[in-house]
Scaffold this active site. Structure first.
Site: not given
Ligand code: BGC
Length: 799
Positions: A230
Site C-alpha cells: 500500500d
Molecule cells: C489506500 C489504497 C490506495 C492507495 C493509493 C492508500 O492510502 O489505502 O487503497 O490504493 O492509497 O491511492
C-alpha cells in the site's frame, strides 16, 4: 527459466533494485534496453483516479474525469456476479484508455465492524460473498488487458492507527474469515496483482510477512503475479523483498535501495529474491503494455475508446441493482401522478461516493430532485430540511419540511451520512445518523404517514424509527448516476434489486464493538468468527435488518429445493417463479449449519447464492454447488481444512434470518477425536473471548502492546508528545505537513479533506514521512532522531 527472468538476472544488482520501487507516485521505472516499459497504477476501486497534477493518495489532487460507479457496498448489495463483471469490464476499458495498467481494486476487506471508515469501499461482512463478487470484478477488468489488484491483504478492517495497528487474531479466524475472500479471488480469478495492507497481523507488517506473502499467497494459493505495498506502507524493505513483496509504491526516492543492496552484500538477502521481485514487476509492465497495444492495434477488444454515455447508463443500472428496499407498505412504487414533497439536502447535493483514495471526478452527476421532477407529472415541491455539509438542521428548516409534508400525498425524505462521516483514514465513532436527520424523519412521519425515506450512506446506520415511514429505501452511495437510479426505483422504472451484503444492527451490542476504534497499536479480534450475521444468528440477537434482507416490487414463489450429488459434492436446486405483475429479481441464499460439531462453529455460514431476473409469470431453476470446503473448518494444529463427518443442515433462505427450507444431509468426513486449537472460540454465551479463552484460541499469551517509549521509526507523529523534545519535533512535522497540504488543498479547502489530512499527519509513523519524502528524508537520519527525541521524558504522560 523465462527469457525475461534471464534478462533481468543479467542486469547489475542496482538496476534490479531500481525496479523494486516506483519511479514516482503512480508509475514504475522502465528498462529501455530490455524493452520494458513503465507501468501506471491508479485507484480504484469504483472509478479511475488518474491524477494529472499533484499526486496524493487521499483524493486531494485533481484527476481526469471518469465514470464514478456505485461504491462497493452498493455494488455488493446487488449480489449479481454478472453485473460486477460488467462493471469490471467498463472500469478496465476506462483504465486502458487512461493509460493505466493496474487498477487498484477491488477493496475486499471484511467489514468486521459497521463503523469501519472504509466500509463503503469494501464488499461485505462475508468472505464467500466478497470473494465471489471480487472474482467477477477482477475477471471483468482483466478481460480488458488491465491488471486488477485486490486489496488490502489482510485484516485492514479499521482505519484508526491503520499504519501501526497490530491485529491480534487467531489462525482459524484468519483463515475462515479474513483470508478466505482473498483465497477465493486468487484461486478463481487469478488477479495479476495483489496489494498488501498497512497494518500488522500478529506482530508482523503484512508486506514483510514471509508466511503470508510467500507461503500462503504464493505457495498455497498459487499467486504468480505482482505483490505491491500500500502507498507508503514499507516497514522493512529487506524483509519485504525476502517475503516476495515485489514493488514498493510510491517511489521513496531510493530511500530503501541502499538497504536492499547492503543486505545482499552482507549475505542477509539472497540475490535471487531481488531478481524474482524485479522480474515480476517487469513481467506485469510488459504484459499490460502488450495487452494495451494489441487492442490499440485493433487485434482484440476494440479501439480502447470509452463510451461515456453507455458507462453512465451502466452506472445507473448498477445503482438501482444495489439499492435495497428495507420496508414498504405498498406506497412504493409511486404513481407518476403523485404529489410529492422532496425533503432533504441530499436530494440536491448528492452523496454518491466516499472520501479518500477512491474519490474520482465523475464525468457527469445526476441529481435526484431533478430526476424526480422530470419523471413525475404531479406537483413536486422541495425543501432542504438540513445543511448538506454539516447535516445540521434549524427548527425553521424542520418546520418548513413538515409543512410541505402535510400538503403532499407522499413526502420523500433524503437522509444519511454527511460526507465528513465517510472517509478513508477515519472510523466512525458510532452508527448514528446526525440527530437532525432522525428528528426530521420523525417530524415528517408525524405530519404524513405515507412518508418514504431514502437513505444515502455507504455503511450501516442505526434506524431506530424503522417502523414509522411507509417505506425505506437504502440507496447507498450510488455513484454518479445514483440520483437518476433513485428516481427509477421510486417510480418502479427499475426494481430495487439489492439485498443487504452486511447486517444493520439494532443496537451497539455486537462483539467487535468491544475492540474497535481505539487509538491503540493493538486490536484484539476477540470475537473470533462472530462477525456480522455469524454473531446475530449464533447469539440469537436480531439485527435491525439482517444480512441478505431486501424486498421486491413483485412476488416470488420457490418450489421445494432438490438435492443431488453425493458426499460433499452436492447441488441444491430451487425453482423460482415470479408470481407478481412486474419484472423483478430474486436471490436464493444457501447457508450451511453443522448440526453437531466438536469444534465451535457459527450457527450458519453462507455457502452459495443465486440471483435470477424474471418477467411476470416466468420461472427459472437455479442451482448452487457445494464442495468439501463448504463443510470444512480450519484445523490449526494440522494446518489444513477438515470436514467432520456427520449431519449438516443446508438452509435455503431469503436472508440470514429468514430460512425457507432445510435439507439435512449426512456428510462423510473425518472423526475428530481431540478438539484442535482454536476450536472452542469465545465462551458459549459470551461472544467476546476472555483473556484465557483468547489465549487458548491464539495458542500463546496475548502479546504486550508496544510501548510508546523509546521512540522508533514506527512512532506516530502524535505519540511524539511523550517527551519535551518529541513535542517540539511533533510541532515541526505538523507545520511542514500542513504547509504541504495547504498548497495542495488550495484557497478554499474541502473540510472533509482537511480533516482527513490532519488525521493522516497525526497517525503517520516516522518511517512513512521518509517513504513519502521522495528521497529528501533518510531512514538512518530518522532513526538517529528517534533516539534523541526519546530523551527528556515528560512524567505522567504516555509511556
Ligand atoms: C489506500 C489504497 C490506495 C492507495 C493509493 C492508500 O492510502 O489505502 O487503497 O490504493 O492509497 O491511492
Amino acid at each position: 527459466m523465462s527469457e525475461i527472468r534471464r534478462q533481468i538476472g543479467e542486469l547489475p544488482l542496482e538496476a534490479q533494485i531500481e525496479l523494486l520501487s516506483g519511479r514516482d507516485f503512480w508509475s514504475t521505472p522502465p528498462v529501455p534496453d530490455l524493452g520494458i516499459p513503465s507501468m501506471t497504477l491508479a485507484d480504484g476501486p469504483h472509478g479511475i483516479r488518474r491524477q494529472r497534477g499533484d499526486a496524493d493518495h487521499l483524493g486531494i489532487g485533481d484527476s481526469v474525469p471518469a465514470t464514478c460507479f456505485p461504491t462497493a457496498s452498493c455494488l455488493a448489495a446487488s449480489w449479481d456476479v454478472d453485473l460486477l463483471r460488467e462493471v469490471g469490464v467498463a472500469l478496465g476499458r476506462e483504465a486502458r484508455a487512461a493509460g493505466v495498467g493496474v487498477l487498484l481494486g477491488p477493496g475486499m476487506n471484511i467489514k468486521r465492524h459497521p463503523a469501519g471508515g472504509r466500509d463503503f469501499e469494501y464488499l461485505s461482512e462475508d468472505p464467500w460473498l466478497s470473494g465471489n463478487l471480487a472474482a467477477a470484478y477482477v475477471e471483468g477488468v482483466q478481460s480488458e488487458g488491465v491488471a486488477a489488484c485486490p486489496k488490502h491483504l489482510v485484516a485492514n478492517n479499521h482505519e484508526t492507527y491503520r499504519m501501526v495497528s497490530d491485529v491480534i487474531v487467531d489462525e482459524r479466524t484468519l483463515r475462515e474469515i479474513y483470508l478466505r475472500g482473498f483465497e477465493i479471488v486468487v484461486r478463481t480469478a487469478r488477479p495479476w496483482a495483489i496489494m498488501t495492507s498497512y497494518n500488522l497481523v500478529n506482530g508482523t507488517y503484512t508486506s514483510d510477512d514471509e508466511r503470508l506473502v510467500g507461503e500462503i499467497l504464493r505457495g498455497e494459493w498459487g499467486h504468480d503475479g505482482l505483490v505491491v505495498t500500500d502507498w507508503g506502507a514499507v516497514n522493512d524493505r529487506v524483509a519485504a523483498v525476502r517475503a516476495g513483496t515485489d514493488l514498493e509504491m510510491p517511489s521513496s526516492g531510493g530511500a530503501h535501495d541502499g538497504l536492499v543492496a547492503d543486505a545482499v552484500d552482507d549475505g542477509e538477502l539472497d540475490p535471487t529474491a531481488v531478481t524474482d521481485c524485479a522480474t515480476r514487476v517487469a513481467e506485469l509492465a510488459r504484459r499490460t503494455h502488450d495487452e494495451a497495444r494489441r487492442r490499440r492495434d485493433g487485434g482484440v477488444g476494440g479501439d480502447g475508446g470509452v463510451d461515456e454515455v453507455a458507462h453512465h447508463r451502466l452506472a445507473r443500472r448498477a445503482a438501482a441493482a444495489g439499492s435495497v428496499l428495507l420496508t414498504n407498505d405498498g406506497t412504493l412504487p409511486l404513481d407518476p401522478g403523485t404529489d410529492v414533497a422532496i425533503i432533504g439536502a441530499f436530494a440536491d447535493t448528492p452523496r454518491y461516493q466516499g472520501a479518500g483514495s477512491s474519490q474520482v471526478v465523475p464525468t457527469r452527476l445526476d441529481v435526484a430532485r431533478r430526476s424526480l421532477e422530470d419523471a413525475l407529472t404531479g406537483r413536486v415541491r422541495s425543501t432542504p430540511g438540513y445543511d448538506a455539509g454539516t447535516g445540521e438542521a434549524t427548527t425553521e428548516q424542520i418546520r418548513q419540511a413538515t409543512d410541505l409534508a402535510r400538503e403532499a400525498e407522499v413526502p420523500i425524505v433524503f437522509v444519511g451520512l454527511p460526507a465528513s462521516h465517510e472517509a478513508e483514514g477515519i472510523d466512525r465513532g458510532d452508527l448514528a445518523l446526525p440527530r437532525s436527520h432522525d428528528d426530521l424523519v420523525s417530524a415528517v412521519c408525524a405530519a404524513n404517514p405515507r412518508t418514504v425515506v431514502v437513505l444515502c450512506n455507504g455503511a450501516p446506520v442505526m434506524i431506530s424509527w424503522a417502523d414509522r415511514p411507509a417505506a425505506i429505501l437504502e440507496a447507498y452511495l450510488g455513484g454518479q448516476a445514483g440520483g437518476s437510479a433513485i428516481a427509477d426505483v421510486l417510480l418502479g422504472r427499475s426494481e430495487p434489486g439489492g439485498r443487504l451484503a452486511e447486517s444493520f444492527p439494532a443496537s451497539m451490542v455486537f462483539p467487535s464493538e468491544e475492540n474497535f476504534g481505539e487509538r491503540s497499536r493493538q486490536v484484539q479480534y476477540r470475537e473470533g468468527l462472530h462477525v456480522g450475521y455469524r454473531f446475530h444468528t449464533t447469539a440469537a440477537v436480531a439485527a435491525r435488518f439482517a444480512f441478505g434482507h431486501g424486498l421486491s416490487y413483485t412476488t416470488f414463489e420457490w418450489d421445494e429445493p432438490r438435492l443431488e450429488g453425493s458426499g460433499t459434492d452436492l447441488t441444491v436446486s430451487v425453482t423460482v417463479r415470479n408470481t407478481g405483475e412486474r419484472p423483478g429479481s430474486d436471490l436464493v441464499q444457501l447457508y450451511v449449519r453443522d448440526v453437531v460439531s466438536s469444534v465451535h462453529r457459527p450457527e450458519r455460514e453462507l455457502a452459495g447464492f443465486a440471483k435470477v431476473h424474471l418477467e411476470p409469470g416466468d420461472a427459472e431453476t437455479v442451482t448452487m454447488a457445494l464442495d468439501e470446503r463448504s463443510f470444512a473448518s480450519y484445523d490449526v494444529d494440522e494446518a489444513r481444512w477438515r470436514v467432520e463427518e456427520g449431519e449438516f443442515d443446508l438452509i435455503v433462505a431469503r436472508s440470514s434470518a429468514d430460512e425457507r427450507s432445510t435439507l439435512t444431509v449426512e456428510v462423510p468426513g473425518e472423526m475428530i477425536q481431540r478438539a484442535p486449537r482454536g476450536a472452542r472460540g469465545p465462551g458459549r454465551d459470551r461472544f467476546v473471548a476472555t483473556t484465557a479463552e483468547f489465549e487458548s484460541m491464539l495458542g500463546h499469551p496475548v502479546p504486550p502492546v508496544t510501548p510508546v517509549l523509546p521512540f522508533t521509526i514506527n512512532t506516530v507523529v502524535e505519540e511524539l508528545d511523550a517527551t519535551r523534545l518529541g513535542r517540539i519535533a511533533e510541532r515541526a512535522f505538523r507545520a511542514i505537513a500542513r504547509r504541504q497540504m495547504e498548497a495542495m488543498l488550495g484557497a478554499d479547502p474541502d473540510p472533509v479533506l482537511v480533516r482527513l489530512s490532519e488525521r493522516m499527519i497525526s497517525e503517520a509513523p516516522l518511517r512513512f514521512l521518509v517513504s513519502m519524502s521522495g528521497g529528501s528524508g533518510s531512514l538512518a537520519a530518522f532513526e538517529g532522531l528517534t533516539t534523541l527525541l526519546s530523551t527528556l521524558r515528560i512524567t505522567g504522560r504516555r509511556s
